[in-house]
Design an enzyme around this catalytic site. Structure first.
Site, PDB file in Angstrom:
ATOM      1  N   CYS A   1     102.959 -61.444  59.954  1.00 32.70           N
ATOM      2  CA  CYS A   1     103.327 -60.560  58.835  1.00 32.70           C
ATOM      3  C   CYS A   1     104.673 -59.878  59.071  1.00 32.70           C
ATOM      4  O   CYS A   1     105.364 -59.552  58.116  1.00 32.70           O
ATOM      5  CB  CYS A   1     102.227 -59.552  58.556  1.00 32.70           C
ATOM      6  SG  CYS A   1     101.735 -58.623  60.007  1.00 32.70           S
TER       7      CYS A   1
ATOM      8  N   GLU B   1      96.660 -53.592  55.525  1.00 34.32           N
ATOM      9  CA  GLU B   1      97.863 -54.061  56.244  1.00 34.32           C
ATOM     10  C   GLU B   1      98.161 -55.422  55.655  1.00 34.32           C
ATOM     11  O   GLU B   1      97.444 -56.387  55.908  1.00 34.32           O
ATOM     12  CB  GLU B   1      97.564 -54.108  57.740  1.00 34.32           C
ATOM     13  CG  GLU B   1      98.808 -54.102  58.597  1.00 34.32           C
ATOM     14  CD  GLU B   1      99.342 -55.492  58.848  1.00 34.32           C
ATOM     15  OE1 GLU B   1     100.255 -55.910  58.091  1.00 34.32           O
ATOM     16  OE2 GLU B   1      98.865 -56.156  59.772  1.00 34.32           O
TER      17      GLU B   1
ATOM     18  N   SER C   1      96.562 -60.801  52.595  1.00 35.05           N
ATOM     19  CA  SER C   1      97.631 -60.898  51.602  1.00 35.05           C
ATOM     20  C   SER C   1      97.640 -59.678  50.678  1.00 35.05           C
ATOM     21  O   SER C   1      96.620 -59.000  50.491  1.00 35.05           O
ATOM     22  CB  SER C   1      97.469 -62.177  50.778  1.00 35.05           C
ATOM     23  OG  SER C   1      96.297 -62.086  50.009  1.00 35.05           O
TER      24      SER C   1
HETATM   25  P1  NAD Z   1      94.290 -66.293  51.763  1.00 35.41           P
HETATM   26  O1  NAD Z   1      94.659 -65.110  50.913  1.00 35.41           O
HETATM   27  O2  NAD Z   1      93.407 -67.324  51.202  1.00 35.41           O
HETATM   28  O3  NAD Z   1      93.564 -65.791  53.107  1.00 35.41           O
HETATM   29  C1  NAD Z   1      94.139 -64.835  53.970  1.00 35.41           C
HETATM   30  C2  NAD Z   1      93.038 -63.998  54.585  1.00 35.41           C
HETATM   31  O4  NAD Z   1      92.425 -63.185  53.593  1.00 35.41           O
HETATM   32  C3  NAD Z   1      91.916 -64.821  55.199  1.00 35.41           C
HETATM   33  O5  NAD Z   1      91.600 -64.233  56.425  1.00 35.41           O
HETATM   34  C4  NAD Z   1      90.746 -64.683  54.246  1.00 35.41           C
HETATM   35  O6  NAD Z   1      89.517 -64.599  54.940  1.00 35.41           O
HETATM   36  C5  NAD Z   1      91.013 -63.371  53.571  1.00 35.41           C
HETATM   37  N1  NAD Z   1      90.577 -63.366  52.180  1.00 35.41           N
HETATM   38  C6  NAD Z   1      90.899 -64.266  51.214  1.00 35.41           C
HETATM   39  N2  NAD Z   1      90.311 -63.915  50.050  1.00 35.41           N
HETATM   40  C7  NAD Z   1      89.614 -62.781  50.287  1.00 35.41           C
HETATM   41  C8  NAD Z   1      88.795 -61.926  49.491  1.00 35.41           C
HETATM   42  N3  NAD Z   1      88.599 -62.150  48.167  1.00 35.41           N
HETATM   43  N4  NAD Z   1      88.219 -60.856  50.079  1.00 35.41           N
HETATM   44  C9  NAD Z   1      88.436 -60.594  51.379  1.00 35.41           C
HETATM   45  N5  NAD Z   1      89.184 -61.354  52.186  1.00 35.41           N
HETATM   46  C10 NAD Z   1      89.776 -62.427  51.640  1.00 35.41           C
HETATM   47  O7  NAD Z   1      95.663 -66.927  52.207  1.00 35.41           O
HETATM   48  P2  NAD Z   1      96.032 -67.899  53.387  1.00 35.41           P
HETATM   49  O8  NAD Z   1      96.775 -69.058  52.824  1.00 35.41           O
HETATM   50  O9  NAD Z   1      94.902 -68.139  54.298  1.00 35.41           O
HETATM   51  O10 NAD Z   1      97.040 -66.958  54.145  1.00 35.41           O
HETATM   52  C11 NAD Z   1      98.347 -66.704  53.685  1.00 35.41           C
HETATM   53  C12 NAD Z   1      98.462 -65.398  52.983  1.00 35.41           C
HETATM   54  O11 NAD Z   1      97.680 -64.437  53.634  1.00 35.41           O
HETATM   55  C13 NAD Z   1      99.885 -64.908  53.028  1.00 35.41           C
HETATM   56  O12 NAD Z   1     100.259 -64.538  51.732  1.00 35.41           O
HETATM   57  C14 NAD Z   1      99.886 -63.716  53.934  1.00 35.41           C
HETATM   58  O13 NAD Z   1     100.496 -62.599  53.346  1.00 35.41           O
HETATM   59  C15 NAD Z   1      98.455 -63.357  54.067  1.00 35.41           C
HETATM   60  N6  NAD Z   1      98.137 -63.059  55.459  1.00 35.41           N
HETATM   61  C16 NAD Z   1      98.607 -61.908  55.925  1.00 35.41           C
HETATM   62  C17 NAD Z   1      98.351 -61.564  57.221  1.00 35.41           C
HETATM   63  C18 NAD Z   1      98.867 -60.288  57.787  1.00 35.41           C
HETATM   64  O14 NAD Z   1      98.934 -60.174  58.985  1.00 35.41           O
HETATM   65  N7  NAD Z   1      99.192 -59.308  56.964  1.00 35.41           N
HETATM   66  C19 NAD Z   1      97.598 -62.409  58.018  1.00 35.41           C
HETATM   67  C20 NAD Z   1      97.137 -63.616  57.498  1.00 35.41           C
HETATM   68  C21 NAD Z   1      97.394 -63.922  56.187  1.00 35.41           C
END
Ligand code: NAD
Length: 483
Positions: free
Chosen positions: A286, A252, A231
């Site tokens: 994404c 990304e 995210s």
């Molecule tokens: P989330 O932010 O809790 O988790 C998303 C990802 O980020 C997970 O893989 C998690 O391991 C990682 N993450 C979370 N907090 C972190 C930290 N402090 N340090 C490092 N990594 C961390 O959100 P979610 O509900 O699981 O996913 C939805 C959100 O995540 C959406 O807003 C979306 O933009 C984003 N996302 C983006 C992609 C992408 O391809 N760009 C992929 C998956 C999720």
């Protein structure tokens, strides 16, 4: 019946089932049932992985590119052979239908092949010198060093594969920390690299709570590069940390892709493609097409046909039924996020045309949803939904459509449908995004750069850029030794 592997970390060539930081449950999002226990690395185990990556760097970075290629090529072949079993694990861990999981793996093998080949192809350049004493000005691409790879759950094989292949092809060693809910998909991928002959310490795999693990790994003086997909909010935090330690960083991040459908578009083709692609991976992509901006003269037809196609999608447990179009969302947080988007619709803030609700029962299922005419300041139009929700907005002029498309801080993918050549070129130029798809909705291939601008991040992962992202540029200027 899917066989779920015993989860193990890989540190300095050893598979380790015991996490000294405890363990966490892995849950099948279609059933809510626990399918495994994932070890969590302690700080000492993270330090062991860092030391292994550091120790292995000298040898791997000096290994000839052709040898690195040969190993990556074998890893891709093993991944191809193991695709059916690994696809079943992807489905069990994050709910993607089997055919989409196989497609993800096939795409990953092509990415590993391409980036491996870059290890043989990528030379530097020789720049003509200005003085007679200078005989050579050589620019080379040096591996940046031990790299930390942080990947999410939506493409639990493809995203680690891109990052591992880029790092290893360029001569870097790596520590992969995959998402908490998809560890086995990453582990089975890493096994392909190990079985292909990647030397010990070159590739390490750790699990744990994402915040503390990422912070520990990024802050270490061993780490030279951080590659993160996730995210925007987390990307900004990790980017600030990487900058404070002067580490190379490739983020990304999220997107909220606009799709402009012009009055010059082939409407039937556009609506069929849009409705099919929007709900792939339950919209948890994404680059998912999400904000549909449709010429007002074709808006009513577009909404009606999009909603009709959406209403016919078969939603269910993809582990039990191969014919489902859409599985569950990856975890409970995504359901809460979808409910917040829909709660903001109503009155003049838009209309839910189809879907809009949680599907009761086990697992994290949400109906494929279409919102007509969401207000410009609604949650849907301003925040990335990252789920199975599409919104459709009418526009007056093509310039208005571009203005709405470019109005957010995101800039990952953007799409447009138009049969008018001048308009198609205008849209390709005017849309502010790292990747633009015209008359189709694909913006990723092994050979092409993948990345965004603005709040969607910077830098690229695919193509030659995916190799160069793991290198530093070095100049050697050489003069004659004497008169
Ligand atoms: P989330 O932010 O809790 O988790 C998303 C990802 O980020 C997970 O893989 C998690 O391991 C990682 N993450 C979370 N907090 C972190 C930290 N402090 N340090 C490092 N990594 C961390 O959100 P979610 O509900 O699981 O996913 C939805 C959100 O995540 C959406 O807003 C979306 O933009 C984003 N996302 C983006 C992609 C992408 O391809 N760009 C992929 C998956 C999720």
């Amino acid at each position: 019946m899917t066989t779920y592997p015993t989860l193990k970390m890989l540190i300095d060539g050893e598979w380790i089932a015991t996490g000294h930081g405890g363990s966490m449950a892995v849950v099948n999002p279609a059933t809510g049932a626990e399918i495994g226990q994932c070890p969590k690395a302690s700080p000492a185990q993270l330090d062991a992985a860092l030391k292994a990556a550091d120790d292995a760097f000298a040898g791997w970075s000096r290994t000839p590119g052709a040898e690195r290629y040969a190993i990556l090529r074998r890893a891709a072949d093993l991944l191809r052979e193991r695709a059916p079993a690994i696809a079943a694990v992807i489905t069990a861990e994050m709910g993607k239908p089997r055919a989409q999981a196989v497609g993800e793996i096939t795409g990953s093998t092509d990415v590993i092949d391409f980036l491996g080949e870059e290890a043989k192809r990528k030379g530097g350049r020789l720049i003509p010198s200005r003085g007679q004493q200078l005989i050579a000005q050589m620019v080379t691409h040096e591996p940046v060093g031990p790299s930390v790879l942080l990947t999410p759950w939506n493409f639990p094989v493809n995203l680690p594969a891109k990052k591992i292949a880029g790092a290893l092809a360029a001569g870097c060693t790596a520590i992969l920390k995959p998402a908490e809910n998809t560890p086995a998909s990453a582990q089975l991928l890493v096994e392909c690299f190990v079985d292909a002959g990647v030397p010990k310490g070159v590739l390490n795999l750790v699990y744990g709570d994402p915040g503390p693990v990422s912070e520990h790994l990024i802050a270490s003086p061993v780490t030279r590069k951080v590659s993160f997909t996730g995210s925007t909010a987390v990307g900004k935090q990790l980017g600030a940390l990487a900058a404070s330690h002067m580490k190379r960083f490739t983020p990304e991040l999220g997107g909220h892709a606009p799709v402009i459908v012009s009055r010059h578009a082939d409407l039937e083709r556009a609506v069929a493609m849009c409705a099919a692609t929007k709900f792939r991976n339950a919209g948890q992509v994404c680059v998912s097409p999400t904000r549909f901006l449709v010429d007002k003269t074709i808006y009513d037809r577009f909404v009606a046909e999009f909603a009709e196609r959406t209403g016919k999608l078969k939603v269910g447990d993809p582990g039990a039924d191969d014919s489902v179009d859409m599985g569950p969302l990856a975890h409970g947080r995504r359901i809460a996020a979808m409910e917040q988007v829909v709660a903001d619709v109503g009155g003049n803030r838009g209309e839910v045309v189809t879907g809009g609700a949680v599907i009761p029962g086990k697992g994290f299922f949400f109906q494929p949803t279409v919102i007509a005419n969401p207000a410009p300041d609604s949650r849907f139009m301003t925040e990335e939904p990252f789920g199975p929700i599409a919104g459709i907005v009418p526009y007056d002029t093509i310039e208005d459509a571009v203005r709405i498309a470019n109005s957010l801080r995101y800039g990952l993918a953007a799409y447009a449908f138009s049969g008018n050549l001048d308009e198609a070129h205008y849209l390709g130029r005017a849309l502010r995004a790292g990747m633009v798809g015209i008359n189709q909705l694909i913006v990723a291939s092994p050979e092409t750069p993948f990345g965004g601008v603005g709040d969607s991040g910077f830098g690229s992962e695919g193509g030659e850029e995916g190799y160069l992202a793991f290198t530093d540029t070095k100049l050697v200027m050489m003069a004659k030794a004497g008169g």
